[in-house]
Design a protein around this motif. Structure first.
Motif, mmCIF file in Angstrom:
data_model
loop_
_atom_site.group_PDB
_atom_site.id
_atom_site.type_symbol
_atom_site.label_atom_id
_atom_site.label_comp_id
_atom_site.label_asym_id
_atom_site.label_seq_id
_atom_site.Cartn_x
_atom_site.Cartn_y
_atom_site.Cartn_z
ATOM 1 N N PHE A 1 29.857 49.330 47.935
ATOM 2 C CA PHE A 1 31.220 49.148 47.452
ATOM 3 C C PHE A 1 31.311 49.615 46.002
ATOM 4 O O PHE A 1 30.303 49.604 45.266
ATOM 5 C CB PHE A 1 31.630 47.676 47.522
ATOM 6 N N PRO A 2 32.504 50.003 45.541
ATOM 7 C CA PRO A 2 32.687 50.297 44.115
ATOM 8 C C PRO A 2 32.383 49.052 43.277
ATOM 9 O O PRO A 2 32.336 47.933 43.807
ATOM 10 C CB PRO A 2 34.171 50.677 44.021
ATOM 11 N N PRO A 3 32.204 49.210 41.975
ATOM 12 C CA PRO A 3 31.956 48.039 41.111
ATOM 13 C C PRO A 3 33.119 47.055 41.192
ATOM 14 O O PRO A 3 34.265 47.443 41.428
ATOM 15 C CB PRO A 3 31.831 48.646 39.706
ATOM 16 N N ILE A 4 32.809 45.780 40.992
ATOM 17 C CA ILE A 4 33.810 44.719 41.156
ATOM 18 C C ILE A 4 33.922 43.920 39.862
ATOM 19 O O ILE A 4 32.917 43.486 39.295
ATOM 20 C CB ILE A 4 33.421 43.784 42.320
ATOM 21 N N LEU A 5 35.163 43.702 39.421
ATOM 22 C CA LEU A 5 35.438 42.906 38.223
ATOM 23 C C LEU A 5 36.036 41.567 38.642
ATOM 24 O O LEU A 5 37.080 41.506 39.283
ATOM 25 C CB LEU A 5 36.418 43.657 37.314
ATOM 26 N N ASP A 6 35.351 40.498 38.266
ATOM 27 C CA ASP A 6 35.770 39.130 38.585
ATOM 28 C C ASP A 6 36.376 38.501 37.339
ATOM 29 O O ASP A 6 35.679 38.250 36.362
ATOM 30 C CB ASP A 6 34.534 38.344 39.058
ATOM 31 N N ILE A 7 37.695 38.250 37.378
ATOM 32 C CA ILE A 7 38.352 37.629 36.238
ATOM 33 C C ILE A 7 39.069 36.360 36.702
ATOM 34 O O ILE A 7 39.969 36.412 37.538
ATOM 35 C CB ILE A 7 39.330 38.604 35.523
ATOM 36 N N GLU A 8 38.657 35.221 36.142
ATOM 37 C CA GLU A 8 39.205 33.920 36.537
ATOM 38 C C GLU A 8 39.619 33.069 35.345
ATOM 39 O O GLU A 8 40.451 32.182 35.474
ATOM 40 C CB GLU A 8 38.159 33.140 37.346
ATOM 41 N N GLU B 1 49.033 42.746 51.315
ATOM 42 C CA GLU B 1 48.616 43.432 50.082
ATOM 43 C C GLU B 1 47.189 43.092 49.661
ATOM 44 O O GLU B 1 46.660 43.693 48.724
ATOM 45 C CB GLU B 1 49.590 43.112 48.937
ATOM 46 N N TRP B 2 46.554 42.120 50.315
ATOM 47 C CA TRP B 2 45.173 41.779 49.995
ATOM 48 C C TRP B 2 44.232 42.657 50.822
ATOM 49 O O TRP B 2 44.342 42.714 52.051
ATOM 50 C CB TRP B 2 44.869 40.316 50.316
ATOM 51 N N ILE C 1 37.026 47.395 42.038
ATOM 52 C CA ILE C 1 37.742 46.382 42.807
ATOM 53 C C ILE C 1 38.056 45.227 41.868
ATOM 54 O O ILE C 1 37.253 44.872 41.002
ATOM 55 C CB ILE C 1 36.886 45.896 43.993
ATOM 56 N N LEU C 2 39.221 44.613 42.028
ATOM 57 C CA LEU C 2 39.632 43.515 41.154
ATOM 58 C C LEU C 2 39.645 42.202 41.937
ATOM 59 O O LEU C 2 40.310 42.091 42.970
ATOM 60 C CB LEU C 2 41.029 43.796 40.599
ATOM 61 N N TYR C 3 38.889 41.204 41.435
ATOM 62 C CA TYR C 3 38.838 39.878 42.059
ATOM 63 C C TYR C 3 39.504 38.845 41.156
ATOM 64 O O TYR C 3 39.253 38.810 39.947
ATOM 65 C CB TYR C 3 37.394 39.435 42.309
ATOM 66 N N SER C 4 40.331 37.977 41.766
ATOM 67 C CA SER C 4 40.896 36.849 41.021
ATOM 68 C C SER C 4 41.523 35.873 42.009
ATOM 69 O O SER C 4 41.666 36.174 43.195
ATOM 70 C CB SER C 4 41.954 37.325 40.025
ATOM 71 N N GLY C 5 41.891 34.688 41.511
ATOM 72 C CA GLY C 5 42.669 33.754 42.314
ATOM 73 C C GLY C 5 44.091 34.271 42.475
ATOM 74 O O GLY C 5 44.585 35.027 41.620
ATOM 75 N N PHE D 1 47.863 45.803 36.517
ATOM 76 C CA PHE D 1 46.795 46.463 37.286
ATOM 77 C C PHE D 1 47.225 46.562 38.758
ATOM 78 O O PHE D 1 46.664 45.912 39.633
ATOM 79 C CB PHE D 1 45.493 45.663 37.166
ATOM 80 N N PRO D 2 48.223 47.420 39.027
ATOM 81 C CA PRO D 2 48.813 47.425 40.375
ATOM 82 C C PRO D 2 48.061 48.267 41.407
ATOM 83 O O PRO D 2 48.322 48.126 42.602
ATOM 84 C CB PRO D 2 50.198 48.021 40.119
ATOM 85 N N ASP D 3 47.159 49.121 40.985
ATOM 86 C CA ASP D 3 46.602 50.123 41.902
ATOM 87 C C ASP D 3 45.159 49.869 42.321
ATOM 88 O O ASP D 3 44.496 50.780 42.829
ATOM 89 C CB ASP D 3 46.689 51.517 41.257
ATOM 90 N N HIS D 4 44.671 48.673 42.114
ATOM 91 C CA HIS D 4 43.274 48.388 42.437
ATOM 92 C C HIS D 4 43.131 47.823 43.849
ATOM 93 O O HIS D 4 44.059 47.215 44.393
ATOM 94 C CB HIS D 4 42.683 47.395 41.442
ATOM 95 N N ILE D 5 41.958 48.033 44.419
ATOM 96 C CA ILE D 5 41.601 47.302 45.641
ATOM 97 C C ILE D 5 41.510 45.829 45.252
ATOM 98 O O ILE D 5 40.857 45.482 44.258
ATOM 99 C CB ILE D 5 40.254 47.797 46.206
#
Length: 297
Positions: free
Chosen positions: A186-193, A260-261, A224-228, A240-244
């Motif tokens: 997978f592409p790199p993933i950014l986790d922001i919480e 959209e998820w 990829i963008l991760y968040s709640g 950040f509208p265009d991220h997986i």
């Protein structure tokens, strides 16, 4: 001259005894209000019907979860939990989607060769693995987990836990130096919480963009963008509208992945053979051919 005292005539005790007592006027008893009785009965009837209705709705809506929860297979499980019910229900509703999980050193030593399915219902096919945290944090189990996932043919991705109050470019460097991605990952993933403590949300978003730009340039892939769900909706969506998207939502009554998820982390209480304790579970909003379009080329 001596004053004469008036004598009080003696009362005949018999006369006193036989003197009829004054009759007390009987107090009027309050008649029960028949209308109050009616409304009480009506109230309890409505309550009973309501509870029965909720029970019937619950049984029909969550029949698959109930079926699993009371099955012999679940009773034989070592770690029994009410959360198995929701997990079974969500998985049943997404039979045509892919199921995965995510891990860090909090899961301890993982027996990767034992991992095959969740609740003996659905095969696990992908995994997200924590690699780094902040400017200098490295997950103690990353290397072991990364190799274990690859050796057992899981689609794998590495994520960085972003710390808002640390330099974004140093955080990007920490991830780049730790994670070597190859074709099929997978592409790199950014986790922001986290919310920032010493800066504004605008400054945080600027830092996130700097991290994204540096990492995207290095790997030639948009992270990829991760968040709640609430965090993403309120603080990230418009910027950040265009991220997986990989979205976390554990709400019991959220039963379906939203269109959209791309990925939905639907529980943190999953039970998987080969992993000691609870683990996060995820659904990919597509099938195997579609998920491969997301992977590194």
């Amino acid at each position: 001259m001596t004053a004469t005292k008036k004598r009080t005539p003696n009362k005949n005790p018999i006369t006193v005894v036989n003197t009829p007592r004054k009759k007390r006027t009987p107090s009027k008893r309050k008649k029960k209000n028949s209308s109050n009785v009616f409304w009480k009965r009506l109230k309890w009837t409505v309550i009973i019907v309501l509870f029965v209705g909720i029970g019937i709705w619950f049984g029909i809506t969550f029949k698959d979860g109930l079926k699993y929860f009371f099955s012999s297979e679940r009773k034989e499980a070592n770690d029994k939990s009410i959360f198995d019910f929701r997990t079974a229900e969500v998985i049943q509703r997404h039979q045509h989607k892919m199921i995965g999980f995510d891990v860090s050193h909090y899961q301890g030593i993982i027996e990767w060769d034992r991992i095959d399915s969740v609740n003996s219902q659905k095969p696990l096919e992908f995994v997200f693995i924590r690699a780094t945290m902040g400017a200098d944090g490295k997950d103690k189990a990353f290397e072991l987990n990364w190799k274990g996932a690859g050796a057992n043919h899981f689609l794998r991705g590495a994520y960085h836990y972003y710390r808002p109050n640390e330099n974004s470019l140093i955080q990007a460097k920490n991830f780049i130096e730790t994670v070597k991605l190859t074709e099929g990952d997978f592409p790199p993933i950014l986790d922001i919480e986290e919310r920032p403590k010493s800066q504004s949300m605008d400054s945080l978003r600027l830092g996130l963009q700097r991290w994204i730009d540096a990492v995207e340039k290095h790997y030639n892939a948009k992270p990829i963008l991760y968040s709640g769900e609430n965090y993403y909706t309120n603080h990230l969506k418009d910027w950040f509208p265009d991220h997986i998207l990989w979205i976390a939502n554990y709400n019991f009554f959220v039963e379906e992945i939203k269109p959209e998820w791309h990925f939905w982390q639907f529980t943190e209480k999953g039970i998987v053979s080969g992993i000691d304790g609870k683990v996060d579970l995820n659904i990919y909003n597509g099938n195997k051919s579609e998920i491969r379009k997301l992977l590194m080329k």
